[in-house]
Scaffold this active site. Sequence first.
Site, PDB file in Angstrom:
ATOM      1  N   HIS A  97      64.041 129.748 -26.614  1.00 57.11           N
ATOM      2  CA  HIS A  97      64.539 128.480 -27.150  1.00 57.11           C
ATOM      3  C   HIS A  97      66.033 128.242 -26.882  1.00 57.11           C
ATOM      4  O   HIS A  97      66.398 127.274 -26.227  1.00 57.11           O
ATOM      5  CB  HIS A  97      64.273 128.381 -28.657  1.00 57.11           C
ATOM      6  CG  HIS A  97      65.083 127.316 -29.313  1.00 57.11           C
ATOM      7  ND1 HIS A  97      64.706 126.003 -29.323  1.00 57.11           N
ATOM      8  CD2 HIS A  97      66.295 127.373 -29.925  1.00 57.11           C
ATOM      9  CE1 HIS A  97      65.638 125.298 -29.923  1.00 57.11           C
ATOM     10  NE2 HIS A  97      66.617 126.094 -30.301  1.00 57.11           N
TER      11      HIS A  97
ATOM     12  N   GLU B 101      66.900 104.350 -45.865  1.00 57.03           N
ATOM     13  CA  GLU B 101      68.315 104.221 -45.492  1.00 57.03           C
ATOM     14  C   GLU B 101      68.638 105.015 -44.227  1.00 57.03           C
ATOM     15  O   GLU B 101      69.373 104.541 -43.352  1.00 57.03           O
ATOM     16  CB  GLU B 101      69.231 104.697 -46.625  1.00 57.03           C
ATOM     17  CG  GLU B 101      69.154 103.881 -47.898  1.00 57.03           C
ATOM     18  CD  GLU B 101      68.000 104.318 -48.802  1.00 57.03           C
ATOM     19  OE1 GLU B 101      67.295 105.288 -48.461  1.00 57.03           O
ATOM     20  OE2 GLU B 101      67.797 103.675 -49.851  1.00 57.03           O
TER      21      GLU B 101
ATOM     22  N   HIS C 222      69.950 125.983 -23.842  1.00 53.07           N
ATOM     23  CA  HIS C 222      68.522 126.063 -24.175  1.00 53.07           C
ATOM     24  C   HIS C 222      67.673 125.922 -22.920  1.00 53.07           C
ATOM     25  O   HIS C 222      67.429 124.808 -22.463  1.00 53.07           O
ATOM     26  CB  HIS C 222      68.167 124.958 -25.169  1.00 53.07           C
ATOM     27  CG  HIS C 222      68.942 125.030 -26.442  1.00 53.07           C
ATOM     28  ND1 HIS C 222      70.271 124.692 -26.524  1.00 53.07           N
ATOM     29  CD2 HIS C 222      68.577 125.427 -27.687  1.00 53.07           C
ATOM     30  CE1 HIS C 222      70.694 124.867 -27.764  1.00 53.07           C
ATOM     31  NE2 HIS C 222      69.693 125.315 -28.496  1.00 53.07           N
TER      32      HIS C 222
ATOM     33  N   LEU D 290      68.545 116.598 -34.722  1.00 53.17           N
ATOM     34  CA  LEU D 290      67.140 116.289 -34.465  1.00 53.17           C
ATOM     35  C   LEU D 290      66.674 115.104 -35.309  1.00 53.17           C
ATOM     36  O   LEU D 290      67.097 114.932 -36.450  1.00 53.17           O
ATOM     37  CB  LEU D 290      66.290 117.531 -34.730  1.00 53.17           C
ATOM     38  CG  LEU D 290      66.497 118.625 -33.668  1.00 53.17           C
ATOM     39  CD1 LEU D 290      65.975 119.974 -34.150  1.00 53.17           C
ATOM     40  CD2 LEU D 290      65.832 118.231 -32.356  1.00 53.17           C
TER      41      LEU D 290
ATOM     42  N   ASP E 283      59.246 119.419 -31.696  1.00 47.70           N
ATOM     43  CA  ASP E 283      58.779 119.748 -33.055  1.00 47.70           C
ATOM     44  C   ASP E 283      59.847 119.412 -34.082  1.00 47.70           C
ATOM     45  O   ASP E 283      59.562 118.822 -35.132  1.00 47.70           O
ATOM     46  CB  ASP E 283      58.460 121.250 -33.160  1.00 47.70           C
ATOM     47  CG  ASP E 283      57.255 121.646 -32.317  1.00 47.70           C
ATOM     48  OD1 ASP E 283      56.185 121.044 -32.477  1.00 47.70           O
ATOM     49  OD2 ASP E 283      57.402 122.572 -31.496  1.00 47.70           O
TER      50      ASP E 283
END
Length: 669
Positions: free
Chosen positions: A267, A416, A32, A122, A161
């Site tokens: 990206h 959790e 990337h 992510l 993002d």
Amino acid sequence: MGEHETRDQDQLAIGAIRFLSVDMVEKAQSGHPGAPLGQAPLAYLLWTRHMRHNPDNPDWPNRDRFVLSCGHASALLYSLLHLAGYGLGMAELERFRQWGSKTPGHPEHELTRGVETTTGPLGQGISNAVGMAMAEKMGAATFNRDGFPVIDHTIWVIASDGDLMEGVSSEASSLAGHLKLGRLKVFYDDNDVSIDGPTSLAFSEDVGKRYEAYGWRVLRVEDGNDLDALERAIEEAKGETERPTLVVVRTVIGYGSPHKGGTAEAHGAPLGGDEVVATKKALGWPVEPTFSVPDAAREPFERARERGRKLEREWNDLMERYRQAHPETAADLDGRLSGKLPEGWQDALPKFQPTDKPMATRAASGLVINAIAGRLPQLAGGSADLAPSNNTLIKGSPDFSAAHPEGRNLRFGVREHAMGSILNGLSLSRLWIPYGGTFLIFSDYMRPPIRLASLMKLQALYIFTHDSIFLGEDGPTHQPIEQLAALRAIPGLTVIRPADAVETAEAWRVALEHRHGPTALALTRQNLPVLAETAERAREGVAKGAYILLDAEDPQVILIATGSEVWVTLEAGKALQGKGVRARVVSMPSWELFDAQPQEYRDCVLPPAVRKRLAVEAGVPQGWHKYVGTEGEIHGIERFGASAPFKDLAREFGYTPEKVVERVEGMLR
Ligand SMILES: Cc1ncc(C[n+]2csc(CCOP(=O)(O)OP(=O)(O)O)c2C)c(N)n1
């Protein structure tokens, strides 16, 4: 050096970060390039001017932490580690994403010096960072004394993002705001682009306002290439001690790339040869040689390294004086950092007896926690809003809060997923042995961080109660069926399902001594008898994963059970023996511990010649075949549960001694 020279040097260093990253991706033909091109100026300032770290010693306990939450931008981190002097040689950058390199596709904590946590999924990194900031705040409250700020560091994060779209970051950030984690500084790489294209496809809220609503300080930088604006924001963030800070930095993905900059094309794929040339030209960087760093670009990193050495030396001096002035707390701190548990802590483990009243293993676990908490000051944890059910509270300790940062009871709220990620951050600090509780069914909600704890070999403890259909009336939505199998499928996670209070205490012993990996305890809601057989044998048996509870000479059948099915199976074994069947009963609280035993021991518990075997566990049969073999059977559950009192469920699902006897007789017939 004049202002102009400094600026030139800044730009050279930023160019070096950018084009090392671009060259890595290009050489690997994978990776990337976009995010590193956009984030380089910010990262440069943090790493050379603000972070208090010493590349000579990535383990310096009071270093600032840097978390690249968007792990896909790993090339950025490797460029920084290389330039900063963490010993990541140019040859490793040239082997980006290759077999055996120190520069894997996403940053791996265990593998590469200076990588604070493994990121890539992510949302995890920023949530780990919340745990790190909690660890710092709790550590400062525990250890700092007047004139001795021995725990005093900042957690810096770059998040993308994708990180802020993921639900886990919302959970963790909400808690961070509530807890006023002022040492947490997150820079949001607001570039409007993700994989599918512009983020406007699916993401249109005002993130800054959302974070303000969480109680964060929110700052904005309109141009991620404006070093003065970035500097001002960083300084302001540093000055904010009350609240966590989010700096929304507007950047351009693939900055400098004439045809791909600002688009999703930058990206996740190499720019391509021509575009690399065009980008280098556009930013005034020499096209050849690749992987080159002008000497002047290294200088700011050298200066930062000098400063880092000095900072650590000063801290070491501070620690020396601290040891003189506060020998007891210093010994505790040194002990924790050395990874050793306090001498004799095990003496505090409760000794349950067969004469004790029947007790749920969750209750036994609560008694264990409270018995050992005084001897293990590093033990801290809580529950995702099920503390009274999970029995996770340390009595007499305050709740950790902005007002009581010394508290060891952690209130995660109904979160959790974030709890799992925060446990990882706490564990990474080495100051705390963290535990988190919820119902076993909701282990599904925290599976991603459990997996990462296993990958990173972190000591995190999971207290999963209500571990079978026998939780009863709450019914199938709450009754775990496939969760034990799912947890056992995670490499490196130790799952222990104790049979009674005695095995529970032993499970805690094993979990606490297992310093390099997570442990999940599966505990009952319902009461279980304390067995005479475990009182005699569990001390050795639990640590070995499986052991003989009831034996017969020359056994013709072996019954293997876990957790709440052990006493049922033991009764069945005794009844079978009464009928002249030579039955052996094995308690198997942990597959992983048993699998780690020498073949000799395993063959002794499960002799290969005895092929009639029955496994008894109230869950999916998946995986049990490896213990029962082709002639064995599994008394499991291959449907969802049902809402009813547990005794009725035991009858209907066949978890009574009579039903087990019947099944064995059928096998032998
Ligand atoms: C949990 C999770 N889901 C999906 C992915 C795959 N993935 C990698 S990067 C990315 C989106 C990246 O967008 P952004 O976070 O804005 O990064 P940028 O495009 O700015 O590099 C996705 C979906 C992932 N890494 N983790």
